[in-house]
Enzyme design. Structure first.
Site, PDB file in Angstrom:
ATOM      1  CB  CYS A  97     -27.710 -61.966 -36.188  1.00 20.47           C
ATOM      2  SG  CYS A  97     -27.537 -60.595 -37.343  1.00 20.47           S
ATOM      3  CB  CYS A 151     -26.859 -57.583 -34.577  1.00 21.96           C
ATOM      4  SG  CYS A 151     -27.872 -58.382 -35.837  1.00 21.96           S
TER       5      CYS A 151
END
Length: 77
Positions: free
Chosen positions: A14, A11
């Site tokens: 992340c 994501c």
């Protein structure tokens, strides 16, 4: 050699944490093994429910969004 892992499924948060850790490692001149762990089964083994998470030498040290300053502080402990 110290191992640092960024746990996340790819994501935006992340990826941002990985980039932040990468920059902090370079700025601090640390000789570490930096790993981006995206395998959900391996992530689940760390028992974290909040991603991204930061792991240093197999210890989960932080979960969720971290600032550059927070990352630097964790890396220099």
């Amino acid at each position: 050699m110290q191992e640092i892992k960024v746990l996340g499924t790819g994501c935006a948060g992340c990826k941002a944490l990985y980039a932040t850790v990468e920059k902090a490692v370079a700025d601090l001149g640390l000789n570490v093994n930096l790993v981006k762990e995206e395998d959900i089964m391996k992530i689940m083994a760390y028992n974290v429910m909040t991603l991204p998470a930061l792991v240093i030498d197999e210890q989960v040290v932080a979960k969720g969004k971290l600032s550059y300053e927070q990352v630097k502080e964790l890396l220099t402990k």
